[in-house]
Design a protein around this motif. Structure first.
Motif, mmCIF file in Angstrom:
data_model
loop_
_atom_site.group_PDB
_atom_site.id
_atom_site.type_symbol
_atom_site.label_atom_id
_atom_site.label_comp_id
_atom_site.label_asym_id
_atom_site.label_seq_id
_atom_site.Cartn_x
_atom_site.Cartn_y
_atom_site.Cartn_z
ATOM 1 N N ARG A 7 0.860 -1.207 -0.046
ATOM 2 C CA ARG A 7 0.045 -0.126 -0.020
ATOM 3 C C ARG A 7 0.931 1.305 0.041
ATOM 4 N N SER A 8 1.900 1.371 0.831
ATOM 5 C CA SER A 8 2.919 2.479 0.928
ATOM 6 C C SER A 8 3.909 2.069 1.475
ATOM 7 N N ASP A 9 5.277 2.930 1.450
ATOM 8 C CA ASP A 9 6.459 2.559 2.038
ATOM 9 C C ASP A 9 6.217 3.227 3.475
ATOM 10 N N VAL A 58 5.794 16.281 13.164
ATOM 11 C CA VAL A 58 5.203 14.798 13.251
ATOM 12 C C VAL A 58 5.091 14.305 11.717
ATOM 13 N N SER A 59 4.801 14.958 10.910
ATOM 14 C CA SER A 59 4.365 14.379 9.524
ATOM 15 C C SER A 59 4.479 15.303 8.325
ATOM 16 N N GLY A 60 4.526 14.543 7.325
ATOM 17 C CA GLY A 60 4.754 15.247 6.129
ATOM 18 C C GLY A 60 3.635 16.353 6.025
ATOM 19 N N THR A 61 2.640 15.924 6.215
ATOM 20 C CA THR A 61 1.322 17.081 6.135
ATOM 21 C C THR A 61 1.808 18.012 7.096
ATOM 22 N N MET A 62 2.042 17.999 8.295
ATOM 23 C CA MET A 62 2.288 19.040 9.112
ATOM 24 C C MET A 62 3.502 20.027 8.320
ATOM 25 N N ALA A 84 -0.767 17.458 -7.041
ATOM 26 C CA ALA A 84 0.031 17.513 -5.954
ATOM 27 C C ALA A 84 -0.472 17.078 -4.543
ATOM 28 N N HIS A 85 0.205 16.366 -3.741
ATOM 29 C CA HIS A 85 -0.241 15.730 -2.455
ATOM 30 C C HIS A 85 -0.751 16.754 -1.673
ATOM 31 N N VAL A 86 -0.246 18.049 -1.685
ATOM 32 C CA VAL A 86 -0.657 19.177 -0.968
ATOM 33 C C VAL A 86 -2.163 19.505 -1.378
ATOM 34 N N LEU A 137 6.592 22.736 -5.473
ATOM 35 C CA LEU A 137 6.842 21.486 -6.288
ATOM 36 C C LEU A 137 6.953 20.140 -5.536
ATOM 37 N N GLU A 138 6.851 18.767 -6.222
ATOM 38 C CA GLU A 138 6.789 17.687 -5.454
ATOM 39 C C GLU A 138 7.773 16.757 -5.946
ATOM 40 N N ASN A 139 8.874 16.307 -5.149
ATOM 41 C CA ASN A 139 9.907 15.475 -5.655
ATOM 42 C C ASN A 139 10.334 14.370 -4.666
ATOM 43 N N HIS A 141 7.325 12.566 -7.254
ATOM 44 C CA HIS A 141 6.049 12.800 -7.362
ATOM 45 C C HIS A 141 5.236 11.797 -7.040
ATOM 46 N N ASN A 142 4.209 11.558 -5.910
ATOM 47 C CA ASN A 142 3.514 10.396 -5.708
ATOM 48 C C ASN A 142 2.539 9.999 -6.628
ATOM 49 N N ARG A 143 1.653 10.971 -6.906
ATOM 50 C CA ARG A 143 0.575 10.587 -7.979
ATOM 51 C C ARG A 143 0.956 10.466 -9.324
ATOM 52 N N ILE A 170 9.631 22.683 -1.949
ATOM 53 C CA ILE A 170 9.523 21.347 -2.259
ATOM 54 C C ILE A 170 8.969 20.408 -1.554
ATOM 55 N N ASP A 171 7.815 19.695 -1.659
ATOM 56 C CA ASP A 171 7.372 18.793 -0.876
ATOM 57 C C ASP A 171 8.242 17.450 -1.441
ATOM 58 N N GLY A 172 9.445 17.413 -0.554
ATOM 59 C CA GLY A 172 10.272 16.303 -0.761
ATOM 60 C C GLY A 172 10.085 14.967 0.154
ATOM 61 N N ALA A 173 9.052 14.635 0.466
ATOM 62 C CA ALA A 173 8.509 13.574 1.090
ATOM 63 C C ALA A 173 9.524 12.339 0.894
ATOM 64 N N ARG A 174 9.842 12.065 -0.308
ATOM 65 C CA ARG A 174 10.694 11.134 -0.912
ATOM 66 C C ARG A 174 11.966 11.736 -1.626
ATOM 67 N N ILE A 175 12.551 12.944 -1.103
ATOM 68 C CA ILE A 175 13.505 13.340 -1.951
ATOM 69 C C ILE A 175 14.644 12.612 -2.016
ATOM 70 N N SER A 201 9.547 8.861 7.686
ATOM 71 C CA SER A 201 8.587 7.697 7.938
ATOM 72 C C SER A 201 8.204 7.066 6.894
ATOM 73 N N LYS A 202 8.779 7.368 5.577
ATOM 74 C CA LYS A 202 8.465 6.514 4.529
ATOM 75 C C LYS A 202 9.441 5.143 4.043
ATOM 76 N N GLY A 203 10.246 5.442 3.125
ATOM 77 C CA GLY A 203 11.090 4.619 2.756
ATOM 78 C C GLY A 203 12.253 4.429 3.797
ATOM 79 N N PHE A 317 -4.724 1.542 -9.607
ATOM 80 C CA PHE A 317 -4.021 0.984 -8.382
ATOM 81 C C PHE A 317 -2.689 1.548 -8.148
ATOM 82 N N ARG A 318 -2.151 1.540 -7.066
ATOM 83 C CA ARG A 318 -0.547 1.793 -6.865
ATOM 84 C C ARG A 318 -0.081 0.815 -5.833
ATOM 85 N N ALA A 319 1.056 0.368 -6.228
ATOM 86 C CA ALA A 319 1.883 -0.470 -5.235
ATOM 87 C C ALA A 319 3.247 0.321 -5.123
HETATM 88 N N1 TLP Z 1 1.783 9.974 1.275
HETATM 89 C C1 TLP Z 1 0.862 9.147 1.834
HETATM 90 C C2 TLP Z 1 -0.716 9.143 1.735
HETATM 91 O O1 TLP Z 1 -0.914 10.418 2.370
HETATM 92 C C3 TLP Z 1 -1.283 9.132 0.400
HETATM 93 C C4 TLP Z 1 1.319 7.657 1.045
HETATM 94 O O2 TLP Z 1 1.057 6.694 1.431
HETATM 95 O O3 TLP Z 1 1.925 7.882 -0.082
HETATM 96 N N2 TLP Z 1 3.903 14.501 0.655
HETATM 97 C C5 TLP Z 1 3.797 13.518 -0.192
HETATM 98 C C6 TLP Z 1 4.308 13.414 -1.623
HETATM 99 C C7 TLP Z 1 3.433 12.020 0.525
HETATM 100 O O4 TLP Z 1 3.493 11.084 -0.399
HETATM 101 C C8 TLP Z 1 2.767 12.144 1.728
HETATM 102 C C9 TLP Z 1 2.516 10.859 2.246
HETATM 103 C C10 TLP Z 1 2.912 13.374 2.220
HETATM 104 C C11 TLP Z 1 3.460 14.520 1.870
HETATM 105 C C12 TLP Z 1 2.298 13.558 3.710
HETATM 106 O O5 TLP Z 1 3.228 12.679 4.742
HETATM 107 P P1 TLP Z 1 2.376 12.335 6.255
HETATM 108 O O6 TLP Z 1 1.727 10.961 5.705
HETATM 109 O O7 TLP Z 1 3.793 12.027 6.964
HETATM 110 O O8 TLP Z 1 1.596 13.212 6.739
#
Ligand code: TLP
Length: 345
Positions: A7-9, A58-62, A84-86, A137-139, A141-143, A170-175, A201-203, A317-319
């Motif tokens: 589902r997700s890393d 605490v999170s990428g969202t915050m 964009a995730h945002v 920007l997002e890098n 890019h999730n979607r 830059i939303d570098g959640a996975r930079i 908290s991802k990869g 779907f996403r894997a």
């Molecule tokens: N993405 C999660 C879900 O919210 C979809 C996932 O499983 O991929 N930016 C990007 C690019 C992200 O992919 C995510 C999390 C966030 C921000 C937010 O991070 P968290 O979950 O720590 O708030």
């Protein structure tokens, strides 16, 4: 039966080394700036991104939220990609809490915003217009299937934004996935950005946490907004300790997740009827089911066969590959998906 969770890393569990570091972490009250482990994590993050300072959240969202709050005023407009995730997954926080207008322009399939679209989207100075003040920007890019933005593109987009006095986030959640895929230091990918957020908290497998990096004034403002949204943590060193292990030991191995994602994509392409994204540069694989198979039924059936996937609406779907999934697991997941689809046809 081993459950293969794609589902997700974010489902990665902390390593033994992280758990030991957490148990032994030296801590203090971080709202007073007195947690030595949080301070060490923030210093390391700032150094890795070659920015003046960092703040632990605490999170990428915050992280994204406080980055927007600290760089805009109510009534401003921020420019983000349509995928964009945002925009999609952060509960509208930037608008609800920051009062900003989110102006989306189309993302290309490889996660970019066309420079011409960006130029058109930036508002002229006119009494009718909200001021455009931030580009996000997002890098990776999730979607857009883990797409990677390279240094040249980021410089071009950021250069244009800066010429028009917008700041760049830059939303570098996975930079680090992007850095490993491009074989460049993450700092190169953010050198033209005013702020970057990235996740532990991802990869990288830490249980919790994300960082925002930028210049000292911006980080002071972001820290204040973190407090405002209730994100001032106390002995957060127990979390930061795992984050330090993540940054020191978990980056290079992301290449393995990328190899497994390519294996998964190659295998899915051999299953009749599946349409798989052409390009799988990092750890995210997007695919669609044939029209004859219901997405809702498939997701239930495949999860009862021990493979968890993220539905993306309809047939999509996403894997996501990560540390808890081996190449043998990928082979096993492929044969379960194949058997599942045969049973549903
Ligand atoms: N993405 C999660 C879900 O919210 C979809 C996932 O499983 O991929 N930016 C990007 C690019 C992200 O992919 C995510 C999390 C966030 C921000 C937010 O991070 P968290 O979950 O720590 O708030």
């Amino acid at each position: 039966m081993k459950v293969i969770d794609l589902r997700s890393d974010t489902v990665t569990l902390p390593t033994d080394e992280m758990r030991r570091a957490m148990a032994e972490a030296e801590v203090g009250d971080d709202v007073y700036g007195e947690d030595p482990t949080v301070n060490a994590l923030e210093e390391l993050a700032a150094e890795m991104m070659q920015k003046e300072a960092a703040v632990f959240t605490v999170s990428g969202t915050m992280s994204n939220l406080i980055s927007v709050l600290a760089q805009t005023r109510r009534g401003d407009e921020i420019i983000v990609g349509s995928e964009a995730h945002v925009f999609w997954y952060e509960v509208g926080g930037a608008s609800a809490l920051g009062g900003v207008i989110v102006h989306t322009i189309p993302n290309t399939t490889d996660g970019r915003l066309e420079i011409e679209d960006l130029e058109k989207a930036i508002r002229s100075k006119n009494i009718h217009n909200p001021p455009s003040t931030l580009l996000c920007l997002e890098n990776t890019h999730n979607r857009c299937g883990g797409a990677v933005l390279d240094v040249k593109y980021i410089s071009a987009a950021a250069g244009l934004a800066h010429r028009h006095s917008l700041r760049v986030h830059i939303d570098g959640a996975r930079i680090f996935n992007a850095a490993v895929a491009l074989k460049v230091p993450a700092s190169e990918l953010v050198k033209d950005a005013d702020s970057v957020s990235f996740c532990l908290s991802k990869g990288l497998s830490a249980p919790v946490g994300s960082l925002v990096c930028g210049d000292r004034d911006f980080i002071d403002r972001a820290r204040k907004y973190r407090k405002m949204v209730g994100g001032g943590m106390r002995q957060a060193g127990v979390l930061a300790a795992a984050g330090l292990v993540a940054l020191r030991t978990m980056i290079d191995r992301l290449a393995e997740d990328h190899r497994n994602a390519r294996l998964l994509a190659e295998g899915l392409r051999l299953i009749p009827g599946l349409v798989v994204a052409d390009n799988v540069p990092t750890n995210i694989v997007l695919f669609s089911l044939p029209p004859a198979v219901s997405g809702d039924i498939f997701v239930k059936e495949i999860s009862s066969r021990g493979v968890k996937l993220s539905p993306r609406g309809g047939q999509q779907f996403r894997a996501v590959t990560h540390r808890m999934v081996t190449s043998d697991d990928i082979d096993e997941a492929l044969s379960r998906v194949d058997a599942c689809l045969r049973s549903l046809r």
